[in-house]
Design an enzyme around this catalytic site. Sequence first.
Site, short mmCIF file in Angstrom:
data_model
loop_
_atom_site.label_atom_id
_atom_site.label_comp_id
_atom_site.label_asym_id
_atom_site.label_seq_id
_atom_site.Cartn_x
_atom_site.Cartn_y
_atom_site.Cartn_z
N TYR A 127 -55.41 19.59 -14.00
CA TYR A 127 -54.49 19.99 -15.07
C TYR A 127 -54.49 21.51 -15.21
O TYR A 127 -55.54 22.13 -15.38
CB TYR A 127 -54.95 19.34 -16.38
CG TYR A 127 -53.93 19.38 -17.48
CD1 TYR A 127 -53.00 18.35 -17.62
CD2 TYR A 127 -53.90 20.42 -18.40
CE1 TYR A 127 -52.07 18.36 -18.65
CE2 TYR A 127 -52.98 20.45 -19.42
CZ TYR A 127 -52.07 19.42 -19.54
OH TYR A 127 -51.15 19.44 -20.56
N SER A 128 -53.32 22.10 -15.14
CA SER A 128 -53.22 23.57 -15.19
C SER A 128 -52.00 23.99 -15.99
O SER A 128 -50.86 23.70 -15.61
CB SER A 128 -53.15 24.15 -13.78
OG SER A 128 -52.93 25.55 -13.83
N SER A 150 -49.13 20.54 -25.63
CA SER A 150 -48.70 20.16 -24.28
C SER A 150 -47.67 19.04 -24.20
O SER A 150 -47.17 18.75 -23.12
CB SER A 150 -49.93 19.78 -23.45
OG SER A 150 -50.55 20.94 -22.96
N ASN A 158 -54.49 17.49 -38.17
CA ASN A 158 -54.45 18.90 -38.54
C ASN A 158 -55.82 19.56 -38.56
O ASN A 158 -56.07 20.52 -39.29
CB ASN A 158 -53.74 19.10 -39.88
CG ASN A 158 -54.46 18.41 -41.04
OD1 ASN A 158 -55.38 17.62 -40.84
ND2 ASN A 158 -54.03 18.71 -42.26
#
Length: 401
Positions: free
Chosen positions: A196-197, A92, A362
Amino acid sequence: MGLRTVRAALVGAVAAALAATGLATATAAGSGQGGGGHGATRAVMEAEVKAGMPGVLGQVQDDHGTWNGSAGVADLATQRQRLPQDRFRIGSISKAFVSTVLLQLEAEGRLDLDDTVERRLPGVVRGNGHDGSRITVRQLLNHTSGVFNYTDDPGIVEKLTTGFPEHRYDTYTPRQLVAVAMKHRPDFRPGQGWHYSNTNYVLAGMIVEKVTGRTYAAEIEKRVIDRLGLRATTLPGTSPRMPSPHGRAYSKLSTAPDARIHDTTELNPSWGGAAGEIISTTGDLNRFYRALLGGKLLPERQQKELLTTVPVRDGGGYGLGISSATLSCGTTVWLHDGGIHGSISLAVSTADGRHTSAFNHNGDWTEGDLPGLVEAEYCGVKPDGAAPKTGSALAAVTSLR
């Protein structure tokens, strides 16, 4: 990317350490600090590996120069250490690239942030209470649209978690992702809340393409990547492969602590699209944030719009693809994190763009201490040696994946 429901499904109890304590390593390079000035940051990274993270990679750029640090490994099979030039999926954090392009288009008079979605994408946002004629582009970018988040859809969650091995190479179009969202009721009326979308940014990418006649990827490449010389930053589209050099990405795809570890390095990121498909490095993320917060990508008016925030749950603020929080030492930072299979990333900057940092984990079955990394880097260790307390605002804005 910002997969709150998916992340909840992926994250379980903290796993036992994957490697002996001796695997935790750190390297430092650069002028001015020689690594010693980032001891608190280094300590958090090493603690994350001891708590079960395969590896952590970080870079800081400030007035003293560049510091590179790592802990753990990039590859569980070969035990290779993580390297500053390693590429990873940023999830994001991609959203700031998209919002920058839309703000540049506004500055050129090609659209207005207060245009309705219906005007730019006729008939796309309709159904089950969704009405694009009542939603603005600005509301997409600051998540006040109320549009349902397609990654909260149970079918999508299943495909991205337990069904990932079967569906990892599936291709999704933006229209398909939006159609999933339209099967659900909106979270609230436009402008009457915050949620949040990822659907918001898939729509934002579609608007870029409608206005310019070019893909959002092409516009990001021209307007941001090429302009700043981000040579290691790419938009893979539907390609599942990672460009070299890169480490491996690991996920348990389950909340069960004893679930086996999957190598999730290869995947088709089209399910994230404009909401989170970008691949980058710590160095390129620092260069991007330094330019963005330093006002080098946007005119003054659009820069103000970028940094105009709305309240986020539990504190903090969300602007247009970037959020803000005030730390325990009083410093205000701008940041965004991102989560995608086996990769959790964070990009942070002071308000003037002069002190930036970027990190990548990771593994995704432990949350990692993103608030701790920010507090350590920007506030350091208190005189008594105790780590600074993390505030609720910082915790809120470092969970927007």
